[in-house]
Write an enzyme that holds these catalytic residues in place. Structure first.
Site, PDB file in Angstrom:
ATOM      1  N   HIS A   1       0.802  -1.235   0.000  1.00  0.00           N
ATOM      2  CA  HIS A   1       0.000   0.000   0.000  1.00  0.00           C
ATOM      3  C   HIS A   1       0.823   1.267   0.000  1.00  0.00           C
ATOM      4  O   HIS A   1       0.270   2.359   0.170  1.00  0.00           O
ATOM      5  CB  HIS A   1      -0.922   0.040   1.223  1.00  0.00           C
ATOM      6  CG  HIS A   1      -1.979  -1.002   1.218  1.00  0.00           C
ATOM      7  ND1 HIS A   1      -3.250  -0.778   0.755  1.00  0.00           N
ATOM      8  CD2 HIS A   1      -1.950  -2.289   1.607  1.00  0.00           C
ATOM      9  CE1 HIS A   1      -3.967  -1.879   0.875  1.00  0.00           C
ATOM     10  NE2 HIS A   1      -3.192  -2.825   1.392  1.00  0.00           N
TER      11      HIS A   1
ATOM     12  N   LYS B   1      -7.617  14.277   4.357  1.00  0.00           N
ATOM     13  CA  LYS B   1      -6.777  13.084   4.336  1.00  0.00           C
ATOM     14  C   LYS B   1      -5.735  13.237   5.428  1.00  0.00           C
ATOM     15  O   LYS B   1      -5.596  14.316   6.002  1.00  0.00           O
ATOM     16  CB  LYS B   1      -6.084  12.930   2.980  1.00  0.00           C
ATOM     17  CG  LYS B   1      -5.368  14.216   2.505  1.00  0.00           C
ATOM     18  CD  LYS B   1      -4.672  14.032   1.178  1.00  0.00           C
ATOM     19  CE  LYS B   1      -5.606  14.100   0.001  1.00  0.00           C
ATOM     20  NZ  LYS B   1      -5.853  12.833  -0.651  1.00  0.00           N
ATOM     21  N   ARG B   2      -4.984  12.159   5.728  1.00  0.00           N
ATOM     22  CA  ARG B   2      -3.931  12.286   6.724  1.00  0.00           C
ATOM     23  C   ARG B   2      -2.978  13.420   6.355  1.00  0.00           C
ATOM     24  O   ARG B   2      -2.764  13.700   5.173  1.00  0.00           O
ATOM     25  CB  ARG B   2      -3.157  10.971   6.838  1.00  0.00           C
ATOM     26  CG  ARG B   2      -3.843   9.974   7.704  1.00  0.00           C
ATOM     27  CD  ARG B   2      -4.025  10.487   9.117  1.00  0.00           C
ATOM     28  NE  ARG B   2      -2.788  10.397   9.833  1.00  0.00           N
ATOM     29  CZ  ARG B   2      -2.568   9.584  10.854  1.00  0.00           C
ATOM     30  NH1 ARG B   2      -3.550   8.798  11.302  1.00  0.00           N
ATOM     31  NH2 ARG B   2      -1.409   9.547  11.458  1.00  0.00           N
TER      32      ARG B   2
ATOM     33  N   LYS C   1       1.574  14.457   0.708  1.00  0.00           N
ATOM     34  CA  LYS C   1       0.219  14.781   0.247  1.00  0.00           C
ATOM     35  C   LYS C   1       0.083  16.274  -0.060  1.00  0.00           C
ATOM     36  O   LYS C   1      -0.882  16.717  -0.644  1.00  0.00           O
ATOM     37  CB  LYS C   1      -0.811  14.332   1.282  1.00  0.00           C
ATOM     38  CG  LYS C   1      -0.845  12.801   1.460  1.00  0.00           C
ATOM     39  CD  LYS C   1      -1.836  12.386   2.525  1.00  0.00           C
ATOM     40  CE  LYS C   1      -1.765  10.905   2.880  1.00  0.00           C
ATOM     41  NZ  LYS C   1      -2.487  10.032   1.925  1.00  0.00           N
TER      42      LYS C   1
ATOM     43  N   THR D   1      -8.169   6.845  -1.753  1.00  0.00           N
ATOM     44  CA  THR D   1      -9.549   6.372  -1.847  1.00  0.00           C
ATOM     45  C   THR D   1     -10.510   7.520  -1.548  1.00  0.00           C
ATOM     46  O   THR D   1     -11.650   7.502  -1.988  1.00  0.00           O
ATOM     47  CB  THR D   1      -9.814   5.198  -0.871  1.00  0.00           C
ATOM     48  OG1 THR D   1      -9.203   5.513   0.389  1.00  0.00           O
ATOM     49  CG2 THR D   1      -9.231   3.908  -1.403  1.00  0.00           C
TER      50      THR D   1
ATOM     51  N   LYS E   1     -14.262   8.981  -3.207  1.00  0.00           N
ATOM     52  CA  LYS E   1     -15.453   9.360  -2.426  1.00  0.00           C
ATOM     53  C   LYS E   1     -15.935  10.752  -2.837  1.00  0.00           C
ATOM     54  O   LYS E   1     -17.136  11.009  -2.915  1.00  0.00           O
ATOM     55  CB  LYS E   1     -15.140   9.305  -0.921  1.00  0.00           C
ATOM     56  CG  LYS E   1     -14.842   7.889  -0.451  1.00  0.00           C
ATOM     57  CD  LYS E   1     -14.158   7.839   0.904  1.00  0.00           C
ATOM     58  CE  LYS E   1     -13.519   6.454   1.097  1.00  0.00           C
ATOM     59  NZ  LYS E   1     -12.573   6.415   2.227  1.00  0.00           N
TER      60      LYS E   1
END
Ligand code: 26W
Length: 809
Positions: free
Chosen positions: A356, A544-545, A550, A654, A658
């Site tokens: 992952h 998100k985290r 990111k 993911t 969404k």
């Protein structure tokens, strides 16, 4: 007892629970008591369904999948189960005159936050899809007493509070004491010759009891119920009488605590391995308890372990449960008398592994001496696996020492869990097309050279019934009107929604629904956090985290750019915007916490700006304590979805899916599943910017020169200057240095390199947003293109390509 499904039956069942467990009637019960009684009633329905499905699987001698994961981020369960079982109306009827509504009960449920982020939420979505697809499936994880910490922002800094979920969440769990097993740590390996050859056993070890708690997860209109088995650690309490007689009562109690510490709390890091002894214990605890359980059940059912690969697929979700490879070897050899080759053959046909992440700091490496001390027998088996594997590689790549060294499981005093996972599995997959290519060319290149057929891809998916049907009822109703309700069971049907991209009424409705969801989010933010948000502004969301890769920082830089433009000209004509962030940072991750501080300071600074013209056009909101339940409110209300990781770093994502299924438009790099989202919606319906994964690689290799970007770009210069000058009275010169000079550390995610392209794409998004019809059309294409990203599709692929698993009908 027959399953209760009508209002009358459900009411009777709920009343029964209330009088038996709380001694009250429905009329007298508190909301909390009613909640518990309703959950118990739903649980009974699920248990009965599960038993019936169990029976069918047994009759069919069906293969089962066992999904092992250190995290399962379930969120709430009542609404999902009620929805999937189709008993919402009946329950509403049953609650009748109590004055308590079903929605109120849903809202009173605490989130089961037994996960950090993507990995754990994926496991939860998969449990749902497995049940819906009628696959016999069990998930295994740990029943952490404390889930992921509660985030409290104090003066812009994240602080952490314990997440006490069990008091409200326990009612979903059914204790299965009959399946309790013992897990052994420490001690010394004793080898003895027996009739069946050499037998190894652990002497003088510490034993811990693993008690299973089962949770049922219903599928939608299917027969199957997935079982999630969560292990709790308990001291064995065979009190050491010697220490008692010495009066060392306290020492005994301390040992108790140590045993139970194993399932006390979820490690809060995501994509960062800490190498702590307790974490290793947690991993072995999960793996050993689970494999004992799987093997015991298999022996009970079939009597013989040779058939294990035909009846069981064991899946390891990232490397965290990789010890299941040596543990299965141990059980087969030490407890069932198998020889090495026979045992290895079974392991290699049974275990499969999903990777992952390619982030190097996330790749788990355990110190050899730690494993040797804590798990001596497992260590010996790993050494043997490695020796045999290296010998095999020596035959394949004779003379290429470097290659063999890179593939070795043991190296420089550490055990590389990724290598162990590949060596012991029959299949390795990545979680998006791009990611699966990257792992073949980077971290697993040598293994791919040796075994190209082992590698495959299964692009992630989401439980679309939770993320669309349950969290966006209004959009679901519109979809039903347009394309019927087939998409509920089969998300690929969503593609028919494309036919409505030119239907003005549908486009209008899309926009009305978005507006409604925005208003709902605004009232939630107001009541929960006391922050007023303008529903007329554009909602640009990154949830998100928090992680450097990111690039929440790049988002912040864009906001600073707009702020500067507004300071220069408060009359600047622009679409008013609200930038919304939601993210937790690992407690020890300073840079991540510093980015939160920057965003919060920026937010405060804007709020305090004396010029209303500026305030009305730009605001930043940091939503505290991001959770599954918050995401369910946030996704339907979002218009822009920020998926802006440095290309090559986000395995899939993911959240991106969404947002998409709720009609938000993605601003994203060609990273992870964004690439496939673009394929599904077409280039015109997504805002792609920035370097590709290959360009990122090249730039990093040839030397990333942040100052070059700075020198040529006055806008970037002004952003850096603003960081230095600071917000809300605090300078962020450290961040400016990080971006610019690589001091104290370089920004490995190259925000400066993608900055211009990011501004350009936002400009483009602004233009489209001004044309409401065009925007709504894009939203339609996004909903229509999201069907591929259903977890139902992912699970079907796993079943066919990797597990050889059939659904039971
Ligand atoms: C040992 C510390 C640690 C903890 C968690 C290392 C790595 C992890 C996870 C593998 C991190 C994670 O959640 N990865 C995410 O997995 C999602 C599901 O496949 C992907 O969609 C995300 O892109 C990926 O970051």
């Amino acid at each position: 007892m027959a399953t209760a499904t009508t209002s009358k039956e459900l009411k009777e069942a709920i009343n029964g629970k209330l009088s038996r467990y709380f001694g009250v009637s429905l009329a007298e019960a508190t909301k909390e008591q009613i909640y518990k009684a309703v959950v118990m009633t739903v649980r009974d329905i699920l248990l009965e369904k599960r038993n019936a499905f169990h029976y069918k699987t047994k009759a069919a001698k069906g293969k089962r999948v066992y999904y092992l994961c250190m995290e399962v981020l379930l969120g709430r369960s009542l609404k999902n189960n009620v929805y999937n079982l189709g008993i919402g109306d009946a329950l509403t009827g049953a609650l009748g005159a109590t004055g308590v509504t079903l929605d109120e009960l849903y809202e009173s449920e605490p989130d089961a936050g037994l996960g950090n982020g993507g990995l754990g939420r994926l496991a939860a979505c998969f449990m749902d899809a497995l049940a819906t697809g009628n696959y016999p499936a069990m998930g295994y994880s740990i029943r952490y007493e404390y889930g992921l910490f509660k985030q409290k922002i104090v003066d812009g800094w994240q602080t952490e509070l314990p997440d006490v979920w069990l008091p409200g969440g326990e009612v979903w769990l059914t204790q299965r004491s009959d399946m309790t097993v013992r897990v052994k740590f420490d001690g010394k390996v004793e080898e003895k010759w027996t009739e069946n050859g050499m037998k190894a056993s652990l002497e003088n070890c510490t034993e811990v009891e693993a008690i299973p708690y089962d949770m049922m997860i219903s599928g939608k209109d299917s027969d199957a119920v997935s079982v999630l088995r969560l292990w709790a650690a308990k001291s064995v309490r065979n009190f050491d009488m010697n220490s008692f007689s010495e009066g060392d009562y306290m020492r005994c109690m301390q040992e108790d605590n140590e045993a139970e510490l194993i399932s006390k709390v979820l490690y809060p890091s995501d994509n960062h391995s800490e190498g702590k002894s307790l974490r290793l214990k947690q991993q072995y605890f999960l793996v050993s308890a689970t494999l004992q359980n799987i093997v015991n059940e298999h022996v009970r059912r079939y009597g013989d372990l040779h058939t294990l690969p035909d009846k069981a697929a064991i899946h390891i979700n990232d490397t965290h449960p990789a010890l299941c490879i040596p543990e299965l070897m141990r059980i087969l050899m030490d407890e069932h008398g198998f020889g090495w080759d026979e045992a290895w053959d079974i392991v290699k046909k049974t275990v499969a592994y999903t990777n992952h992440t390619v982030m190097s700091e996330a790749l788990e490496k355990w110190n050899e001496d730690l494993i040797e001390r804590r798990l001596p027998r497992i260590y010996a088996i790993i050494k043997e696996i490695n020796q045999r594997f290296c010998a095999e590689m020596w035959n394949k790549f004779t003379g290429d020492w470097d290659k063999i060294e890179r593939m070795s499981i043991l190296s420089h005093g550490v055990v590389r869990m990724a290598n162990l996972s590949v060596v012991g599995s029959k299949s390795v997959n990545g979680v998006s097309a791009l990611h699966s290519e990257i792992i073949k060319n980077s971290i697993f290149k040598d293994f791919h050279d040796a075994y190209p057929d082992m590698f495959t891809n299964v692009t992630n998916g989401i439980a679309h019934r939770r993320w669309l049907c349950q969290s966006n009822v209004e959009l679901t109703e519109l979809l039903k009107e347009c394309i019927g309700d087939g998409f509920i069971k089969d998300a690929s049907v969503l593609s028919r929604f494309k036919d409505f991209a030119n239907d003005k009424t549908v486009l209008m409705k899309m926009s009305e629904i978005k507006r409604l969801k925005k208003e709902q989010l605004c009232s939630y933010i107001l009541s929960d956090m006391g922050i007023k948000v303008d529903p007329d502004s554009l909602f640009d969301v990154q949830a998100k985290r928090l992680h450097e890769y990111k690039r929440q920082l790049l988002n912040a830089m864009h906001i600073i750019r707009i702020y500067n433009a507004l300071k220069e000209d408060p009359d600047l004509e622009m679409q008013p915007k609200t930038f919304i962030f939601a993210a937790k940072a690992a407690p020890g991750y300073y840079m991540a916490k510093r980015i939160i501080k920057l965003i919060c300071s920026l937010s405060e600074d804007l709020r305090k700006n004396p010029n209303a013209k500026i305030r009305n056009k730009l605001s930043v909101v940091y939503l505290e304590n991001y959770s599954v339940t918050m995401a369910e409110r946030l996704m339907p209300a979002s218009e822009i979805s920020e998926q802006i990781s440095t290309a090559g770093k986000e395995a899939s994502g993911t959240g991106n899916m969404k947002f998409m299924i709720n009609g938000a438009i993605t601003v994203g790099t060609l990273d992870g599943a964004n690439v496939e989202m673009k394929e599904q919606v077409g280039d015109d319906n997504i805002f792609i910017f920035g370097m590709t994964a290959r360009e990122v690689e090249d730039m990093w290799k040839h030397g990333y020169d942040a100052t070059a970007f700075y020198n040529n770009n006055p806008v970037l210069q002004s952003v850096i200057a603003s960081l230095k000058a600071g917000f809300n009275g605090e300078s962020f010169a450290d961040m400016a240095n990080y971006l610019l000079t690589g001091s104290p550390v370089a920004d490995p995610y190259m925000c400066m390199a993608d900055f211009n392209s990011y501004l350009d794409i936002h400009k483009k998004a602004d233009e489209v947003y001004a044309d409401k019809e065009k925007w709504n059309k894009m939203a339609v294409y996004n909903v229509a293109g999201s069907g591929y990203f259903s977890a139902d599709r992912s699970i079907k692929e796993y079943a066919e390509k990797i597990w050889d698993l059939k659904s039971i009908r």
